[in-house]
Write a protein that holds these residues in place. Structure first.
Motif, PDB file in Angstrom:
ATOM      1  N   UNK A 348       0.623  -1.277  -0.020  1.00 50.48           N
ATOM      2  CA  UNK A 348      -0.011   0.136  -0.219  1.00 50.48           C
ATOM      3  C   UNK A 348       1.007   1.247   0.097  1.00 50.48           C
ATOM      4  N   UNK A 349       2.260   1.006   0.119  1.00 46.18           N
ATOM      5  CA  UNK A 349       2.930   2.365   0.543  1.00 46.18           C
ATOM      6  C   UNK A 349       3.919   2.461  -0.514  1.00 46.18           C
ATOM      7  N   UNK A 350       4.072   1.463  -1.640  1.00 46.82           N
ATOM      8  CA  UNK A 350       5.009   1.419  -2.597  1.00 46.82           C
ATOM      9  C   UNK A 350       4.608   1.198  -4.152  1.00 46.82           C
ATOM     10  N   UNK A 372      -0.802   4.853   0.748  1.00 48.00           N
ATOM     11  CA  UNK A 372      -0.653   5.485   2.036  1.00 48.00           C
ATOM     12  C   UNK A 372       0.532   5.738   2.246  1.00 48.00           C
ATOM     13  N   UNK A 373       0.811   6.881   3.214  1.00 50.26           N
ATOM     14  CA  UNK A 373       2.228   7.285   3.800  1.00 50.26           C
ATOM     15  C   UNK A 373       2.798   6.190   4.514  1.00 50.26           C
ATOM     16  N   UNK A 374       4.253   5.700   4.012  1.00 48.03           N
ATOM     17  CA  UNK A 374       4.651   5.050   5.051  1.00 48.03           C
ATOM     18  C   UNK A 374       4.926   5.402   6.531  1.00 48.03           C
ATOM     19  N   UNK A 378      10.193   2.584   7.297  1.00 44.09           N
ATOM     20  CA  UNK A 378      10.035   1.426   6.070  1.00 44.09           C
ATOM     21  C   UNK A 378      10.759   2.058   4.852  1.00 44.09           C
ATOM     22  N   UNK A 379      11.248   1.245   3.965  1.00 44.99           N
ATOM     23  CA  UNK A 379      11.878   1.840   2.761  1.00 44.99           C
ATOM     24  C   UNK A 379      11.387   0.739   1.492  1.00 44.99           C
ATOM     25  N   UNK A 380      11.247   1.159   0.293  1.00 39.70           N
ATOM     26  CA  UNK A 380      10.712   0.210  -0.793  1.00 39.70           C
ATOM     27  C   UNK A 380      11.709  -1.006  -0.705  1.00 39.70           C
ATOM     28  N   UNK A 381      11.059  -2.046  -1.028  1.00 39.06           N
ATOM     29  CA  UNK A 381      11.899  -3.355  -0.640  1.00 39.06           C
ATOM     30  C   UNK A 381      13.190  -3.445  -1.581  1.00 39.06           C
ATOM     31  N   UNK A 382      13.010  -2.926  -2.932  1.00 39.54           N
ATOM     32  CA  UNK A 382      13.969  -2.725  -3.801  1.00 39.54           C
ATOM     33  C   UNK A 382      15.197  -1.865  -3.430  1.00 39.54           C
ATOM     34  N   UNK A 445      11.926   8.807  -7.863  1.00 39.01           N
ATOM     35  CA  UNK A 445      11.515   8.622  -6.531  1.00 39.01           C
ATOM     36  C   UNK A 445      11.387   7.037  -6.216  1.00 39.01           C
ATOM     37  N   UNK A 446      11.441   6.337  -7.023  1.00 41.38           N
ATOM     38  CA  UNK A 446      11.149   4.955  -6.806  1.00 41.38           C
ATOM     39  C   UNK A 446      12.111   4.002  -7.786  1.00 41.38           C
TER      40      UNK A 446
END
Ligand SMILES: Nc1nc2c(c(=O)[nH]1)N[C@H]1C(S)=C(S)[C@@H](COP(=O)(O)OP(=O)(O)OC[C@H]3O[C@@H](n4cnc5c(=O)[nH]c(N)nc54)[C@H](O)[C@@H]3O)O[C@H]1N2
Ligand SMILES: Nc1nc2c(c(=O)[nH]1)N[C@H]1C(S)=C(S)[C@@H](COP(=O)(O)OP(=O)(O)OC[C@H]3O[C@@H](n4cnc5c(=O)[nH]c(N)nc54)[C@H](O)[C@@H]3O)O[C@H]1N2
Ligand SMILES: [Mo]
Length: 659
Positions: A348-350, A372-374, A378-382, A445-446
């Motif tokens: 939901x956050x990424x 959703x805002x993390x 938390x950070x994106x898994x990648x 940003x991702x």
């Protein structure tokens, strides 16, 4: 710290010391190519994910028959007269687009026929025009008998076989000389039913969706292989309206076990399929005393000590690891054993994407975005994956000009710079996703976004696919994905070139294999009847796992979901209840040769007499309580298909007793 420890282990023990586990959830596949990139930079080939417990047989079979393991087939059901669900309960598992509406429409449409081949009255079978209710575990024998029957009646599509199959004559003897009547009797199928099925399959355009009933069944690799032969005999393989290889914006891998550069596992001597090893061997490869044992594991998006065969053995092995790093958003049973738990963002956050669209000939793509805002760190898994690889010092040095292009120029200008850089440094190619992550990913940003873009841009099929869909460039198609949060068509396949998916030089299907020739000798009515006899110790057969409404694999971990209901029950036919002295709703103990669990029995017509089921979603702990029973405490790490090592989870002998 993690990078230092990993580098230490790799330096002391070589690349076999390190394995990656997971990085692939059906809806979240953006991490997978990045994991492959990381592995290439570390030099390891040890990769384990759910492909190693469901798809080994089917991918391997397609690799042999059409040359590429990643070119596996899917039904073109929209254009079929007849749709066959073989060992698939799509009405519940949603293993096709708009599953519930499509199945309902098909079952009501007088011009379309839905056939379900399943040993029980599943929710899908209940909707079918024809339900072929075979005895569990007899698919290989049934397919063999069905092909034999078709050949005996002379119904085969000879023109198709002559034109598209290289060596049908070499495999014909697999289907002659087998006693058809006796075989069908062992399968529990009346001759008239098989006759009708064979007639339909040779006179109508039918498409096939086989799934876990085949993939996790007895002889699962052989069954997948025989289904390809059946489709060839009927002339529906790679034919529009039949079963085709859909196009995709992402490329799949193919690993040939005969290539000497492809690893065999140290202890179990197993080979990978689409670069993935069978998950059942993981405990043995960690516990082995031999040089080349797995000492470090980094997991993401996976809970192997619950999802992989033999939970007890997996747990024991994971405790022995020198380093266990777990990227997850929950404190799972695997995370509880880890040295480091890294907080990945939730879905939901990424940003993220899946590749299992299987639409044909349209190729759709959707980029999931954060809603959703993390919370917290938390950070994106990648992003975590790239950060560890970076700290290990294994990502190639990137010139400033590439950072500059990512930040200040158009994506096409960036692409030109990137390609020029890669051309100068071809050895960096395996690390390309790390390079785009650090440059374009940062700018966008991702990392998931840059990974999807790189997948688009480096896929050699994309220029033609996107052009056919009306885009001026591949990058334009990517822009459409950014502009359409709901998903968008990015490509269109060529329906006149379905046989181009064959990568054998002669563009023909190759059927003869020594391994199959050897194996199929044992699939006779006599031998199968003997092997299928129930034992006194474990008289009941169970399906260890069912993809039920009550869960989504292991991701529904919120205990509040289970406050007012208990979807983890042992589904049994009332006849078995009477036979074993168990009442509806009673607490029971289920035991197999691997272990025992306790759960409540539920009487239901969805289980057939002699064949019980339980879901695989449970046995998770939260707040000191365990929710439901862990089915893999009942499965063995050595109950694997002989050819590819895929587990046999749809046929587990057990015994039940009331508590
Ligand atoms: N609601 C829900 N949907 C899901 C998931 C989930 O957890 N929950 N998970 C997703 C995932 S990852 C997957 S892989 C899919 C799986 O989707 P499915 O393959 O549809 O799931 P299963 O429940 O394993 O259903 C397989 C069917 O095979 C039948 N079967 C059992 N033994 C045999 C046999 O010997 N021969 C034959 N011919 N059939 C047999 C079973 O009775 C069952 O009806 O579901 C996906 N969708
Ligand atoms: N006996 C038996 N076992 C089975 C099956 C069976 O039928 N029988 N089915 C099998 C099948 S088909 C499959 S596909 C596998 C699935 O097995 P796994 O690949 O292990 O997947 P899950 O159990 O769904 O676990 C996913 C993990 O991802 C975490 N997670 C969720 N969202 C995120 C996120 O955004 N980032 C990160 N990093 N983590 C996240 C969840 O907390 C969870 O721990 O299970 C298999 N296991
Ligand atoms: Mo799965």
């Amino acid at each position: 710290e993690i990078a230092e420890k990993l580098n230490g282990i790799l330096a002391a023990h070589g690349p076999r010391s390190t394995a990656l586990v997971g990085y692939a959830l059906s809806s979240s596949l953006g991490e997978k190519p990045l994991a492959a990139s990381w592995m290439a930079l570390m030099g390891t080939q040890y990769y384990f994910n759910p492909a190693g417990l469901e798809f080994m047989g089917v991918f391997w079979s397609h690799g042999k028959a059409i040359g590429h393991q990643g070119h596996f087939t899917a039904p073109d059901e929209e254009h079929s007269d007849v749709f066959v669900l073989w060992g698939c309960n799509a009405y519940v598992s949603h293993q096709m687009r708009r599953a519930r509406s499509t199945i309902r429409e098909m079952s009501e449409n007088p011009d379309q026929k839905l056939i379900v081949i399943d040993p029980r009255l599943s929710e899908s079978a209940r909707m079918a025009d024809m339900h072929v209710m075979l005895r569990p575990g007899t698919d290989s024998l049934l397919i063999r008998a069905l092909i034999a029957l078709i050949l005996k009646e002379g119904w085969q599509h000879q023109d198709y076989l002559d034109e598209h199959v290289k060596d049908f004559d070499a495999v014909k003897h697999w289907f002659t000389g087998i006693d058809i009547e006796k075989s069908l009797e062992v399968c529990g199928i009346p001759y008239a039913t098989a006759y009708e099925l064979g007639k339909i399959m040779t006179t109508k355009i039918w498409s096939l969706h086989q799934d876990l009933g085949i993939y996790m069944g007895r002889h699962n690799t052989l069954s997948s292989y025989l289904l390809i032969i059946l489709m060839c005999v009927c002339g529906t393989f790679l034919v529009p309206g039949g079963t085709i290889v859909p196009d995709n914006f992402a490329l799949n891998r193919s690993t040939n076990e005969d290539d000497p550069s492809v690893w065999r596992s140290t202890e179990t001597n197993r080979f990978p399929v689409i670069a993935t090893f069978p998950d059942g061997i993981l405990p043995a490869e960690i516990m082995t005393e031999k040089e080349g044992r797995i000492r470090a594991v980094i997991t993401s998006l996976s809970n192997p000590v619950r999802s992989f065969p033999d939970a007890n053995a997996q747990e024991e092995a994971f405790r022995k690891l020198e380093l266990l790093v777990c990227i997850d958003c929950c404190m799972t049973e695997t995370a509880q054993l880890a040295d480091y738990v890294l907080p990945g963002k939730t879905g939901y956050e990424s940003h993220d994407f899946g590749v299992f669209q299987y639409s044909y000939p349209e190729v759709y793509c959707g980029l999931k975005r954060p809603v959703l805002e993390p919370v917290g760190e938390r950070r994106e898994d990648s992003d975590i994956v790239v950060a560890i690889a970076d700290a290990m010092g294994i990502i190639p040095d990137i010139p400033d000009s590439l950072y500059d292009a990512a930040n200040n120029k158009s994506r096409m200008e960036y692409f030109a710079e990137l390609m020029a850089f890669m051309k100068e440094n071809p050895s960096y190619m395996p690390g390309i996703l790390m390079i785009t992550a650090k440059t374009l990913g940062k700018a966008m940003g991702s990392t998931m976004k840059s990974t999807l873009w790189t997948a688009f841009m480096t896929n050699p099929n994309m220029p033609a696919l996107t052009a056919r869909a009306g885009f001026a460039s591949v990058d334009d198609a990517f822009q459409a994905v950014l502009d359409h949060p709901e998903g968008v068509m990015v490509g269109l396949g060529d329906t006149t070139k379905t046989f181009d998916k064959i990568t054998h030089e002669d563009k023909k299907v190759h059927l003869y294999l020594d391994v199959i020739d050897e194996y199929i000798k044992n699939i006779t009515p006599e031998k199968e009847a003997a092997d299928l006899l129930p034992t006194e110790e474990y008289p009941l057969i169970m399906s260890a796992g069912t993809h039920a409404d009550g869960g989504v694999n292991g991701v529904m971990r919120n205990p509040q979901s289970y406050q007012h209901r208990n979807p983890c029950t042992f589904l049994m036919n009332p006849a078995d209840g009477a036979k074993y002295g168990i009442k509806d709703g009673q607490l029971i103990q289920v035991s197999t040769k691997a272990g025992s669990v306790e759960l409540y029995a539920e009487y239901t017509y969805r289980a057939s007499a002699g064949y019980a089921l339980m879901p695989h979603h449970y046995g998770f702990t939260a707040g000191g309580r365990t929710y439901g029973a862990a089915v893999n405490k009942l499965t063995s790490a050595d109950h694997l298909d002989a050819i590819t090592g895929n587990p046999i989870w749809r046929y587990v002998p057990c015994r039940v007793k009331a508590i």
